[in-house]
Design a protein around this motif. Sequence first.
Motif, short mmCIF file in Angstrom:
data_model
loop_
_atom_site.label_atom_id
_atom_site.label_comp_id
_atom_site.label_asym_id
_atom_site.label_seq_id
_atom_site.Cartn_x
_atom_site.Cartn_y
_atom_site.Cartn_z
N SER A 59 -3.42 -9.94 11.60
CA SER A 59 -2.13 -10.30 12.19
C SER A 59 -0.98 -10.39 11.20
CB SER A 59 -2.26 -11.63 12.93
OG SER A 59 -2.63 -12.66 12.02
N ASN A 60 -1.28 -10.70 9.93
CA ASN A 60 -0.19 -10.94 8.97
C ASN A 60 0.29 -9.62 8.36
OD1 ASN A 60 1.69 -12.40 7.54
ND2 ASN A 60 0.25 -13.09 5.96
N LEU A 61 0.91 -8.81 9.21
CA LEU A 61 1.36 -7.48 8.80
C LEU A 61 2.88 -7.42 8.74
CD1 LEU A 61 -0.94 -5.18 10.99
CD2 LEU A 61 -1.05 -5.44 8.51
N TYR A 62 3.35 -6.64 7.80
CA TYR A 62 4.78 -6.34 7.72
C TYR A 62 5.12 -5.37 8.86
CZ TYR A 62 9.10 -4.25 5.94
OH TYR A 62 10.38 -3.78 5.80
N LYS A 63 6.21 -5.67 9.57
CA LYS A 63 6.65 -4.80 10.66
C LYS A 63 8.14 -4.52 10.54
CE LYS A 63 3.09 -6.45 13.85
NZ LYS A 63 2.81 -7.07 15.17
N ARG A 64 8.57 -3.44 11.15
CA ARG A 64 9.98 -3.08 11.14
C ARG A 64 10.44 -2.79 12.57
NH1 ARG A 64 7.37 1.78 10.34
NH2 ARG A 64 8.33 3.62 11.31
N GLU A 65 11.73 -2.91 12.79
CA GLU A 65 12.30 -2.53 14.07
C GLU A 65 12.90 -1.13 13.97
OE1 GLU A 65 15.06 -5.50 15.29
OE2 GLU A 65 13.51 -6.87 16.00
N SER A 66 12.63 -0.30 14.99
CA SER A 66 13.08 1.09 14.98
C SER A 66 13.61 1.48 16.35
CB SER A 66 11.90 2.00 14.59
OG SER A 66 12.29 3.36 14.63
N LEU A 71 0.34 -11.38 3.15
CA LEU A 71 1.16 -10.47 3.93
C LEU A 71 0.83 -9.05 3.50
CD1 LEU A 71 3.57 -9.89 5.87
CD2 LEU A 71 5.03 -9.97 3.83
N LEU A 72 0.50 -8.17 4.44
CA LEU A 72 0.08 -6.80 4.15
C LEU A 72 1.18 -5.84 4.57
CD1 LEU A 72 -1.92 -4.62 3.33
CD2 LEU A 72 -3.10 -4.95 5.52
N MET A 73 1.68 -5.07 3.62
CA MET A 73 2.78 -4.12 3.84
C MET A 73 2.31 -2.72 3.49
SD MET A 73 6.46 -4.14 1.90
CE MET A 73 7.88 -3.25 2.46
N ILE A 74 2.27 -1.81 4.48
CA ILE A 74 1.80 -0.44 4.28
C ILE A 74 2.95 0.54 4.44
CG2 ILE A 74 0.27 1.36 5.14
CD1 ILE A 74 -1.68 -0.70 6.02
N GLU A 75 3.09 1.42 3.46
CA GLU A 75 4.06 2.51 3.59
C GLU A 75 3.51 3.49 4.62
OE1 GLU A 75 5.37 6.41 3.26
OE2 GLU A 75 3.57 5.97 2.09
N SER A 76 4.27 3.68 5.71
CA SER A 76 3.69 4.34 6.89
C SER A 76 4.06 5.80 7.07
CB SER A 76 4.13 3.57 8.16
OG SER A 76 5.54 3.59 8.27
N GLY A 94 4.36 -1.35 9.36
CA GLY A 94 4.54 -0.57 8.14
C GLY A 94 5.99 -0.39 7.74
N PHE A 95 6.16 0.05 6.51
CA PHE A 95 7.49 0.33 5.95
C PHE A 95 7.69 1.83 5.91
CE2 PHE A 95 10.51 1.28 2.60
CZ PHE A 95 11.50 0.33 2.79
N HIS A 96 8.77 2.31 6.53
CA HIS A 96 9.05 3.75 6.56
C HIS A 96 10.06 4.08 5.47
CE1 HIS A 96 10.57 7.66 7.92
NE2 HIS A 96 9.38 7.79 8.47
N THR A 97 9.68 4.99 4.58
CA THR A 97 10.54 5.36 3.47
C THR A 97 11.38 6.57 3.83
OG1 THR A 97 8.85 4.58 1.92
CG2 THR A 97 10.60 5.95 1.01
N ASN A 98 12.70 6.41 3.78
CA ASN A 98 13.62 7.53 3.93
C ASN A 98 14.67 7.41 2.83
OD1 ASN A 98 15.59 5.61 4.87
ND2 ASN A 98 14.61 5.71 6.90
N VAL A 144 0.84 -1.20 0.00
CA VAL A 144 0.00 0.00 0.00
C VAL A 144 0.87 1.25 0.00
CG1 VAL A 144 -1.85 1.26 1.17
CG2 VAL A 144 -1.72 -1.25 1.36
N ASP A 145 0.66 2.12 -0.98
CA ASP A 145 1.25 3.45 -1.00
C ASP A 145 0.16 4.45 -0.66
OD1 ASP A 145 3.74 5.12 -1.82
OD2 ASP A 145 2.08 6.09 -2.87
N VAL A 146 0.32 5.18 0.43
CA VAL A 146 -0.73 6.05 0.97
C VAL A 146 -0.67 7.41 0.31
CG1 VAL A 146 -1.72 7.07 3.05
CG2 VAL A 146 -0.62 4.81 3.17
N GLY A 147 -1.77 7.83 -0.29
CA GLY A 147 -1.86 9.15 -0.92
C GLY A 147 -2.76 10.07 -0.13
N GLY A 148 -3.36 11.02 -0.83
CA GLY A 148 -4.22 12.01 -0.18
C GLY A 148 -5.69 11.72 -0.36
#
Length: 599
Positions: free
Chosen positions: A493-500, A463-468, A513-517, A410-414
């Motif tokens: 429950s089947n979500l993509y997660k990251r460690e921060s 697997l669900l991956m959201i750009e956060s 979610g996936f954080h884009t930098n 998922v790419d989140v827009g406006g």
Amino acid sequence: MRSDRRADRFDPLAGVGCSGRRRKVSTPVAGLPEALVPVEMLKDAGYGAAMSDATKWKQLRCRHDFEYWCAACATVKHKLEGRDVPFVLNRPQRRVAAIMEADRRAGRPIRLIMLKARQWGGSTLVQMYMAWIQSCHRRNWNSLICAHVKDTAASIRGMYTKMLACYPPELWEGDCAPQFKPFERSLNIREISGRGCRVTLGSSENQEAVRGGDYAMAHLSETAFYASTSQRSPDKFIQAICGGIAYHPYTLIAMESTANGVGNYFHSEWLRCEQGKGDKRAVFVPWYEIDIYRLEPDDPAAFIASLDDYERRLWTDLGLTLDRIWWYRCKSREYSSREQMQANFPTTPQEAFINTGNNVFDSAAVERMRADCRPGERGDIGGGGFSAASNGPLELWQKPAVGAAYVVTVDVGGRSAASDWSVIAVMKRGAQPQVVAQWRGHIDHDLLAAKAEQLARYYNNALLMIESNTLESENTSGDSNLFVLARLAERYSNLYKRESYDTVTRRITTRVGFHTNRSTKAMLISGLIEAVRDGRYIERDSMACNELLTYEQQPGGAYAAKAGYHDDILMTRAMAVLVLSQTACMRAGQRPVCRSGGW
């Protein structure tokens, strides 16, 4: 021999090399004892009487023989010498004219979209064809000349002005001398004296000036460069013009342009018509069909020995002569890259649309992917699963397969129509992953999360991956969008997660979610570059290919869509490719976890 192909026997006065079915007949014209004329002319009720009068015979032939009319009645400026000359069609002009004439003779409306190389007279041909219809076939038959800017449209109409001024008086079939006269004090409209046909001038800069006109023909020039803003849309503007033109014999819509990248209205319309799904005949004019593009090499043997791979393909695959290939090499030196040369002087339609910016993705690889693109079934996803609807925001190419594994990104827009799009993509895992569904629209973020969840459940609990980024940085009505992710995590429950690393608590935390930098985006794009280059996944959406071709590396090194274009679909593919590359995690049934600095 290749040089024999240069022989081009074309004599429009004698009818040699002209289009349509023809028959050799005697003529009453001095100096022209016989000619090949269209068979339709012989069937004309006035043919018998015309055989005893040279002027009437010429007039009758003008009505049935476009190539003859051009040479006998139309005057244009010579492209290289600048002097006024009779309009004798060159090779590509004859090919395109034959296409229009085939429709006219068959009683079909004339519809054409033309992708062209530079400087062969495509605009001149279209304008003279419209002038021929208004001068010889129809009275009170109004036309529109519309270009990207008004000066270009005025230049095209200038051809018409010259033609009328030089028209042979004895062949003119109007009630008074041929000329343009003002119409109702309008600066943009002229009327052809004695024919009652109006010619309106317009541009994409002032769209309201040409809406609602009474047009039977429209010449839409340089369509790829029509202005596109939040207030102006080329597709709606052109549809407003063309929608008022009846689908009737002798009506004409000719859309012609050099290419201006991909993803714009002209590119989309070209693809649609090239695939046979549009109303227009798609005609491409390559550079090598244009006779003036020749130059003899000083040392042919040395030139042959120096041919590069591309030039060698011009020789072997297309059978081009050395003088054409040498011209191509010399002309290429004016451009900093082969891609820029190809965009201006294309050998194929695909080359024409190549973006001449700092491309990130290989254009040839993208076009190979485009071959797998096709329309899917339209609809939407809800609590009850997929529901078909012709205008739905969800496009579905393949329904869930039993036992198959999927990734939803998922790419989140406006929320508003003027903002970026929100895109949900579904990719099926396999030896060659493929895009199987895509949702694209504008929606509140909590509803977007719900749509993504519904799609993930529909596709075997994917697997669900959201750009956060957006959800972590914006607030709505005092309610942090992080709560959207928190609620989603409670439901699915089947979500993509990251460690921060949390700088406040000084602890490593797990986030949804996936954080884009800058670092993670470079990782995403690098992976997608490899996947596109190597054909590692199957694309279904042509808009995704457009986004790949308009994606650039900016001077500072950052990646971004070209100004005025989008990368929302592209980012969903990059995220899916990244997740699918973690095959060990997927096979173990684990959720990928991204740590700062990489995997």
